[in-house]
Design a protein around this motif. Structure first.
Motif, PDB file in Angstrom:
ATOM      1  N   LYS A 119       0.834  -1.204   0.000  1.00  0.00           N
ATOM      2  CA  LYS A 119       0.000   0.000   0.000  1.00  0.00           C
ATOM      3  C   LYS A 119       0.870   1.258   0.000  1.00  0.00           C
ATOM      4  O   LYS A 119       2.020   1.225   0.463  1.00  0.00           O
ATOM      5  CB  LYS A 119      -0.911   0.007   1.230  1.00  0.00           C
ATOM      6  N   PRO A 120       0.323   2.358  -0.521  1.00  0.00           N
ATOM      7  CA  PRO A 120       1.065   3.630  -0.471  1.00  0.00           C
ATOM      8  C   PRO A 120       1.483   3.966   0.958  1.00  0.00           C
ATOM      9  O   PRO A 120       0.749   3.733   1.914  1.00  0.00           O
ATOM     10  CB  PRO A 120       0.046   4.646  -1.004  1.00  0.00           C
ATOM     11  N   GLY A 121       2.699   4.494   1.082  1.00  0.00           N
ATOM     12  CA  GLY A 121       3.225   4.859   2.393  1.00  0.00           C
ATOM     13  C   GLY A 121       3.983   3.749   3.085  1.00  0.00           C
ATOM     14  O   GLY A 121       4.586   3.977   4.132  1.00  0.00           O
ATOM     15  N   GLU A 122       3.965   2.558   2.514  1.00  0.00           N
ATOM     16  CA  GLU A 122       4.670   1.427   3.139  1.00  0.00           C
ATOM     17  C   GLU A 122       6.117   1.346   2.655  1.00  0.00           C
ATOM     18  O   GLU A 122       6.464   1.837   1.583  1.00  0.00           O
ATOM     19  CB  GLU A 122       3.925   0.123   2.846  1.00  0.00           C
ATOM     20  N   GLY A 123       6.953   0.710   3.465  1.00  0.00           N
ATOM     21  CA  GLY A 123       8.367   0.594   3.159  1.00  0.00           C
ATOM     22  C   GLY A 123       8.718  -0.733   2.520  1.00  0.00           C
ATOM     23  O   GLY A 123       8.152  -1.776   2.868  1.00  0.00           O
ATOM     24  N   GLN A 171       5.429  -0.471   9.349  1.00  0.00           N
ATOM     25  CA  GLN A 171       5.235   0.210   8.071  1.00  0.00           C
ATOM     26  C   GLN A 171       5.975  -0.479   6.924  1.00  0.00           C
ATOM     27  O   GLN A 171       5.719  -0.187   5.757  1.00  0.00           O
ATOM     28  CB  GLN A 171       5.665   1.675   8.159  1.00  0.00           C
ATOM     29  N   ASN A 172       6.914  -1.388   7.241  1.00  0.00           N
ATOM     30  CA  ASN A 172       7.665  -2.102   6.209  1.00  0.00           C
ATOM     31  C   ASN A 172       6.970  -3.425   5.901  1.00  0.00           C
ATOM     32  O   ASN A 172       6.841  -4.278   6.778  1.00  0.00           O
ATOM     33  CB  ASN A 172       9.103  -2.355   6.672  1.00  0.00           C
ATOM     34  N   THR A 173       6.537  -3.606   4.672  1.00  0.00           N
ATOM     35  CA  THR A 173       5.668  -4.747   4.359  1.00  0.00           C
ATOM     36  C   THR A 173       6.208  -5.688   3.284  1.00  0.00           C
ATOM     37  O   THR A 173       5.569  -6.685   2.963  1.00  0.00           O
ATOM     38  CB  THR A 173       4.285  -4.244   3.918  1.00  0.00           C
ATOM     39  N   ALA A 174       7.382  -5.388   2.706  1.00  0.00           N
ATOM     40  CA  ALA A 174       7.937  -6.268   1.671  1.00  0.00           C
ATOM     41  C   ALA A 174       9.450  -6.154   1.655  1.00  0.00           C
ATOM     42  O   ALA A 174      10.027  -5.154   2.101  1.00  0.00           O
ATOM     43  CB  ALA A 174       7.362  -5.920   0.299  1.00  0.00           C
ATOM     44  N   VAL A 175      10.094  -7.197   1.142  1.00  0.00           N
ATOM     45  CA  VAL A 175      11.539  -7.182   0.941  1.00  0.00           C
ATOM     46  C   VAL A 175      11.819  -7.687  -0.467  1.00  0.00           C
ATOM     47  O   VAL A 175      11.148  -8.608  -0.952  1.00  0.00           O
ATOM     48  CB  VAL A 175      12.281  -8.052   1.989  1.00  0.00           C
ATOM     49  N   ILE A 176      12.780  -7.058  -1.138  1.00  0.00           N
ATOM     50  CA  ILE A 176      13.204  -7.517  -2.461  1.00  0.00           C
ATOM     51  C   ILE A 176      14.446  -8.380  -2.286  1.00  0.00           C
ATOM     52  O   ILE A 176      15.453  -7.933  -1.738  1.00  0.00           O
ATOM     53  CB  ILE A 176      13.494  -6.330  -3.403  1.00  0.00           C
ATOM     54  N   LEU A 177      14.356  -9.624  -2.752  1.00  0.00           N
ATOM     55  CA  LEU A 177      15.435 -10.594  -2.631  1.00  0.00           C
ATOM     56  C   LEU A 177      15.931 -10.980  -4.019  1.00  0.00           C
ATOM     57  O   LEU A 177      15.194 -10.895  -5.002  1.00  0.00           O
ATOM     58  CB  LEU A 177      14.941 -11.844  -1.896  1.00  0.00           C
ATOM     59  N   GLN A 178      17.168 -11.427  -4.085  1.00  0.00           N
ATOM     60  CA  GLN A 178      17.729 -11.890  -5.351  1.00  0.00           C
ATOM     61  C   GLN A 178      18.424 -13.224  -5.138  1.00  0.00           C
ATOM     62  O   GLN A 178      19.082 -13.433  -4.120  1.00  0.00           O
ATOM     63  CB  GLN A 178      18.748 -10.883  -5.894  1.00  0.00           C
ATOM     64  N   ASN A 203       6.655 -11.413  10.695  1.00  0.00           N
ATOM     65  CA  ASN A 203       6.316  -9.986  10.692  1.00  0.00           C
ATOM     66  C   ASN A 203       5.441  -9.588   9.502  1.00  0.00           C
ATOM     67  O   ASN A 203       5.292  -8.403   9.208  1.00  0.00           O
ATOM     68  CB  ASN A 203       7.609  -9.165  10.685  1.00  0.00           C
ATOM     69  N   ASN A 204       4.875 -10.594   8.823  1.00  0.00           N
ATOM     70  CA  ASN A 204       3.981 -10.346   7.680  1.00  0.00           C
ATOM     71  C   ASN A 204       4.643  -9.503   6.592  1.00  0.00           C
ATOM     72  O   ASN A 204       4.042  -8.561   6.049  1.00  0.00           O
ATOM     73  CB  ASN A 204       2.686  -9.675   8.146  1.00  0.00           C
ATOM     74  N   VAL A 205       5.876  -9.847   6.280  1.00  0.00           N
ATOM     75  CA  VAL A 205       6.630  -9.144   5.246  1.00  0.00           C
ATOM     76  C   VAL A 205       6.647 -10.005   3.976  1.00  0.00           C
ATOM     77  O   VAL A 205       7.077 -11.160   3.998  1.00  0.00           O
ATOM     78  CB  VAL A 205       8.076  -8.843   5.708  1.00  0.00           C
ATOM     79  N   LEU A 206       6.153  -9.446   2.889  1.00  0.00           N
ATOM     80  CA  LEU A 206       6.119 -10.119   1.598  1.00  0.00           C
ATOM     81  C   LEU A 206       7.527 -10.314   1.061  1.00  0.00           C
ATOM     82  O   LEU A 206       8.366  -9.413   1.158  1.00  0.00           O
ATOM     83  CB  LEU A 206       5.295  -9.282   0.614  1.00  0.00           C
ATOM     84  N   MET A 207       7.808 -11.477   0.474  1.00  0.00           N
ATOM     85  CA  MET A 207       9.101 -11.748  -0.137  1.00  0.00           C
ATOM     86  C   MET A 207       8.967 -11.680  -1.656  1.00  0.00           C
ATOM     87  O   MET A 207       8.314 -12.521  -2.270  1.00  0.00           O
ATOM     88  CB  MET A 207       9.613 -13.131   0.283  1.00  0.00           C
ATOM     89  N   ILE A 208       9.576 -10.655  -2.260  1.00  0.00           N
ATOM     90  CA  ILE A 208       9.596 -10.501  -3.711  1.00  0.00           C
ATOM     91  C   ILE A 208      10.949 -11.014  -4.192  1.00  0.00           C
ATOM     92  O   ILE A 208      11.981 -10.372  -3.971  1.00  0.00           O
ATOM     93  CB  ILE A 208       9.391  -9.039  -4.126  1.00  0.00           C
ATOM     94  N   CYS A 209      10.968 -12.179  -4.814  1.00  0.00           N
ATOM     95  CA  CYS A 209      12.218 -12.849  -5.200  1.00  0.00           C
ATOM     96  C   CYS A 209      12.527 -12.586  -6.670  1.00  0.00           C
ATOM     97  O   CYS A 209      11.877 -13.142  -7.563  1.00  0.00           O
ATOM     98  CB  CYS A 209      12.114 -14.348  -4.940  1.00  0.00           C
TER      99      CYS A 209
END
Length: 393
Positions: A119-123, A171-178, A203-209
Motif C-alpha cells: 500500500k502507499p506509504g509502506e516501506g 510500516q515495512n511490508t515487503a523485501v526484495i530478494l535476489q 512480521n507479515n513481510v512479503l518476499m519478492i524474489c
C-alpha cells in the motif's frame, strides 16, 4: 565447441543491433565523460551478453518474422507449459500454468508486485549493495528501506539484526530478494533462506524474489528457489529469459505465485506479449537446455580467468569469485584513488565502461565497480590487459 561463444560480434556498428550497451548514445557519453564515445571502447557495465542467442530461438524468431504480420497476440498454452517444463525439470519445482503471470521485464514485474501487494506509504526493504531498485520502489508512494549486508573481504552475508529490526517495523511490508544476488554473486544457503522466511513470516513481510539470474551458477554450486525450501506462502517469484538467453530486448518475464491468496490479489495478467517473445520463450524453454549448459561452462572459464588475473596482477583490488551470475563486484579502495580518479583511469585512459558502484549503495562509498563477464574470452583478455596497464604498479 558446438556453440561459438568466442565469436566477436560488432554490436556498435552492425545493422540491426540497436545496442544500448555499445551505441554512441548520451548515457555512454556520460559514462566515458566525452562528446563521442571512444571507438575502441570495451563495455562490461551491463548484464547483457555479447553472444548470439541459442539457434532454436533465432530460428523461432525468424519463423515469426517470415509470417509477416505482427498484430495483437494471444499467449498460447504452449508458452505456459514451456515455462512449467523449465522450472520443474531444471529446479525441481511443481509449477502449474495457472500460477504464472506475464510481465514486460523484471523491473516491471517488481513494480507490479509492489503496486498490487503493498500500500502507499509502506516501506520496501532492500539488502545492500544491490542492483538498482530505488526507482521501482518509488512508484505509487512507497519508500525505500536499505540495510547493509556484512562484507568479509568480498564475501557478503546477512546482517540479521538489521534485517529483523526493519522487518519488525510495521510500516515495512515487503523485501526484495535476489537469487543469486546482484552484484555480489552470492547464492543463499538453505539455512539463510529458512531464516529470511522465518523473519519475514513472523512480521507479515512479503518476499519478492527477483530470480532472473537463477540459471547462472558455478559448476560446484546449486541454486535452490525459496519456494522449494520454505514453501510458497508470502512469496512472489520473478523469473525471466533476458539474462539466461540474452533476450533482454524482448522483455520476457514470468511471475510465479503459488500462494493462492497472493495469486487472487494479483489477478489476471494484463501484459500482452509480442509474437516474437512468445516464440522465443517456447524455443528457449523447450529446445535450448544444451546451449545453456554450454554457456555456463564458458562463463565459468571467463569468471575464473578474470578473477585469477585480478588476484595475481592487481592484488590491491578486492574481488570474490561469485557463486552465481556472471557479475564481479570489485572493491578498489586499497588503490588509494578517489572515485573520480578511478573513473578517469578506467573510462578515460583504458576506455572501459564499468558500472559505478555508487548507485548500488555499498556502505564504504563510491569506490566499487561492477564488471560483467559477458564477452568472448579475447575481449575479456584485452579488457584486463588495459585495466592492469592503467592500475598496475
Amino acid at each position: 565447441m558446438k556453440y561459438n561463444f568466442d565469436e566477436v560480434i560488432d554490436r556498435a556498428h552492425e545493422a540491426g543491433s540497436y545496442s544500448s550497451k555499445w551505441s554512441n548514445n548520451d548515457h555512454m557519453k556520460a559514462m566515458f565523460q566525452t562528446d563521442e564515445v571512444p571507438e575502441d571502447r570495451l563495455c562490461f557495465f551491463l548484464a547483457d551478453m555479447d553472444f548470439r542467442c541459442a539457434p532454436a530461438i533465432i530460428d523461432a524468431v525468424k519463423t515469426v518474422a517470415n509470417h509477416g504480420i505482427f498484430g495483437y497476440s494471444a499467449t498460447p498454452a504452449e508458452y505456459f507449459n514451456a515455462v512449467c517444463r523449465w522450472m520443474n525439470d531444471r529446479f525441481g519445482m511443481n509449477v502449474k500454468p495457472e500460477q504464472i503471470r506475464c510481465a514486460h521485464g523484471a523491473h516491471s514485474a517488481v513494480i507490479e508486485a509492489i503496486a498490487k501487494l503493498t500500500k502507499p506509504g509502506e516501506g520496501i526493504i532492500v539488502p545492500q549493495p544491490t542492483y538498482y531498485y530505488r526507482g521501482d520502489v518509488a512508484h505509487d508512494n512507497r519508500y525505500y528501506v536499505g540495510f547493509q549486508m556484512k562484507n568479509d573481504n568480498g564475501y557478503y552475508t546477512w546482517d540479521w539484526e538489521a534485517f529483523e529490526k526493519h522487518c519488525k517495523e510495521p510500516q515495512n511490508t515487503a523485501v526484495i530478494l535476489q537469487q543469486p544476488h546482484n552484484p555480489t554473486g552470492r547464492i543463499w544457503t538453505e539455512e539463510e533462506i529458512k531464516k529470511i522466511a522465518e523473519i519475514c513470516r513472523a512480521n507479515n513481510v512479503l518476499m519478492i524474489c527477483d530470480d532472473v539470474h537463477m540459471d547462472f551458477k558455478r559448476k560446484e554450486n546449486k541454486v535452490v528457489p525459496f519456494i522449494n525450501v520454505v514453501g510458497p506462502e508470502g512469496i512472489v517469484m520473478i523469473t525471466g529469459l533476458g539474462k539466461t538467453f540474452n533476450l533482454a530486448g524482448l522483455s520476457i518475464t514470468n511471475v510465479i505465485i503459488q500462494d493462492e491468496k497472493l495469486l487472487e490479489k494479483w489477478g489476471q495478467s494484463r501484459s500482452m506479449l509480442s509474437p516474437f517473445s512468445t516464440a522465443a520463450c517456447i524455443a528457449a524453454y523447450t529446445q535450448s537446455d544444451e546451449w545453456v549448459d554450454a554457456l555456463n561452462e564458458y562463463l565459468d572459464e571467463c569468471v575464473e580467468y578474470v578473477v585469477d588475473r585480478i588476484h595475481n596482477e592487481l592484488p590491491k583490488v578486492k574481488v570474490h569469485k561469485p557463486e552465481g551470475t556472471y557479475i564481479l563486484w570489485m572493491d578498489f579502495t586499497d588503490l588509494g584513488l578517489t572515485s573520480e580518479e578511478l573513473t578517469k583511469k578506467i573510462a578515460g585512459e583504458a576506455h572501459i565502461s564499468m558500472s559505478d558502484g555508487a548507485g548500488m549503495e555499498p556502505p564504504e562509498g563510491t569506490i566499487f565497480r561492477r564488471w560483467c563477464c559477458t564477452a568472448p574470452k579475447s575481449v575479456l583478455k584485452e579488457g584486463i590487459d588495459r585495466l592492469v596497464k592503467v592500475l598496475g604498479e
